[in-house]
Scaffold this motif. Structure first.
Motif, PDB file in Angstrom:
ATOM      1  N   PRO A 153       1.342  -1.348  -0.090  1.00  0.00           N
ATOM      2  CA  PRO A 153      -0.082  -0.127   0.061  1.00  0.00           C
ATOM      3  C   PRO A 153       0.813   1.486  -0.219  1.00  0.00           C
ATOM      4  N   PRO A 154       0.175   2.002  -0.633  1.00  0.00           N
ATOM      5  CA  PRO A 154       0.840   3.931  -0.883  1.00  0.00           C
ATOM      6  C   PRO A 154       1.540   4.157   1.216  1.00  0.00           C
ATOM      7  N   GLY A 155       1.899   5.053   1.407  1.00  0.00           N
ATOM      8  CA  GLY A 155       2.589   5.645   1.946  1.00  0.00           C
ATOM      9  C   GLY A 155       3.388   5.230   3.183  1.00  0.00           C
ATOM     10  N   ASP A 156       3.741   3.435   3.213  1.00  0.00           N
ATOM     11  CA  ASP A 156       4.483   2.841   3.361  1.00  0.00           C
ATOM     12  C   ASP A 156       6.461   2.942   2.467  1.00  0.00           C
ATOM     13  N   TYR A 157       6.435   3.918   2.921  1.00  0.00           N
ATOM     14  CA  TYR A 157       7.865   3.900   2.136  1.00  0.00           C
ATOM     15  C   TYR A 157       9.437   3.355   2.913  1.00  0.00           C
ATOM     16  N   THR A 158       9.697   2.897   4.646  1.00  0.00           N
ATOM     17  CA  THR A 158       9.988   1.886   4.499  1.00  0.00           C
ATOM     18  C   THR A 158       9.973   0.788   4.914  1.00  0.00           C
ATOM     19  N   GLY A 159       8.385   0.642   3.978  1.00  0.00           N
ATOM     20  CA  GLY A 159       8.423  -1.602   3.886  1.00  0.00           C
ATOM     21  C   GLY A 159       8.476  -1.322   2.320  1.00  0.00           C
ATOM     22  N   LEU A 160       8.664  -0.174   1.867  1.00  0.00           N
ATOM     23  CA  LEU A 160       8.682  -0.102   0.390  1.00  0.00           C
ATOM     24  C   LEU A 160      10.360  -0.652  -0.054  1.00  0.00           C
TER      25      LEU A 160
END
Length: 373
Positions: A224-231
């Motif tokens: 999902p968008p918004g999770d830059y650390t996860g990406l």
């Protein structure tokens, strides 16, 4: 030349049965568009299109119409159509977000400028930096195994050299579907996947590792968008190239993607980014940091697709040669709005050198498909 009046027309167009889409966002059988017609004080008219999908951008056709009629149009009537910076300032001052609604107004102003100057929009943007014929990938829906195998074979027969498979629905079935497509298309066709944010971080890492032998060219929006650390974690733990789409609507989002080192490319399109000018800003920022951009799609109709093509042709960092995007929207739909439709043949879409968007709107088609009466 100034804006004298803005009209909005909602239309509903079914997709061709064989091109109806299934993804992590659900089924897409019918497209609602809001057409925007701007009449200038010199008698010229320009057209724009808001390609609204509530499950994707949060915008609806009726909502975009109300916003433009009641808020955005009063804010920009009287504005100089050639001053896009001031136009954007006014639009942003009166409403947050609503990217596609704002883009439709900006698109119509570019169309007006081109018609007044007798030039295509790409010339107004600095001139063409690539040919007017652009190669696209094909997005294959999250279909059942039999349909996925059949459609993949049909796409190869039609000459496509890049296939994108929708995933993010059910992990085991997602992996099975991608394997079936790879087996069908062979080793020499580029294969990408798009989860539309439908996986969580752990699932994305697991599925991408499971698909390592499928040699994916790029993985689009796995979480999902918004999770830059996860990406960033997905990218670094799998070694996959990541294409950010739903993660990047504006310049701030692009800055966060760069800051977190979480993507190899960014998917841009004028509708999603609030207009051609804003999309170009993101492409230029990405270029400064060595990040390629490609064109995404919300299954735009003729006007929106033409705007995307002008943006690509005039923007050096829209590296569609490296990462083909999607300029096939009109070919997904049963009806064209244009008297002179874009030339779409298989994977190739050709933009005309006509003034403005280069699209002549067929008002009879518009009237037959409007749904506000």
């Amino acid at each position: 030349m100034r804006i004298d009046r803005i009209e909005t027309i909602p239309v509903r167009i079914p997709l061709k049965p064989e091109r109806r889409m299934i993804s992590a966002l659900g089924r897409h059988d019918v497209s609602d568009f809001l057409l925007v017609r701007i009449l200038a004080d010199n008698g010229l008219e320009g057209w724009g299109e808001a390609t609204v999908t509530p499950r994707w951008s949060g915008e609806t056709c009726r909502g975009a119409k109300a916003l433009i009629d009641d808020v955005l149009a009063p804010a920009v009537v009287g504005a100089d159509v050639s001053d896009i910076v001031e136009l954007d300032r006014r639009l942003d001052a009166f409403a947050v977000g609503n990217w596609f609604a704002k883009s439709a107004i900006e698109m119509a102003c570019w169309d007006l400028q081109g018609k007044a100057a007798g030039k295509p929009i790409y010339d107004l943007l600095g001139g063409a930096c690539r040919p007017l014929t652009i190669r696209s990938r094909f997005s294959l829906g999250a279909y059942d195994p039999e349909r996925a195998r059949r459609r993949a074979g049909e796409l190869i027969a039609a000459g496509f050299t890049t296939i994108k498979v929708k995933v993010g629905v059910d992990p085991p079935r997602d992996v099975e579907r991608v394997r079936i497509v790879r087996d069908t298309i062979g080793p020499n066709i580029a294969l990408t996947i798009d989860a539309n944010g439908g996986w969580d971080v752990e699932t994305a890492i697991h599925c991408i590792r499971e698909l390592a032998d499928c040699h994916l060219t790029i993985v689009e929006q796995p979480i999902p968008p918004g999770d830059y650390t996860g990406l960033a974690r997905v990218r670094h733990e799998t070694g996959a190239k990541i294409l950010a789409d739903e993660s990047c609507f504006d310049l701030i989002h692009a800055q966060e993607l760069i800051r977190h080192d979480c993507c190899d490319a960014i998917s841009l399109y004028p509708g999603k980014n609030g207009g051609i000018r804003k999309a170009r800003q993101i492409a230029e920022l990405a270029a400064e940091h060595g990040i390629a951009c490609s064109i995404g799609s919300n299954l735009e109709w003729d006007l929106g697709t033409a705007a995307m093509a002008h943006f690509i042709v005039a923007t050096p960092n829209m590296q569609v040669e490296l990462y083909p995007g999607d300029l096939l929207g009109p070919d997904y739909h049963e009806v064209s709005i244009a008297r002179n439709p874009l030339q779409i043949s298989g994977q190739l879409t050709t933009l005309t050198d006509g003034p403005g968007l280069g699209v002549e709107v067929d008002l009879d088609i518009v009237e037959r498909h409007r749904f506000d009466r």
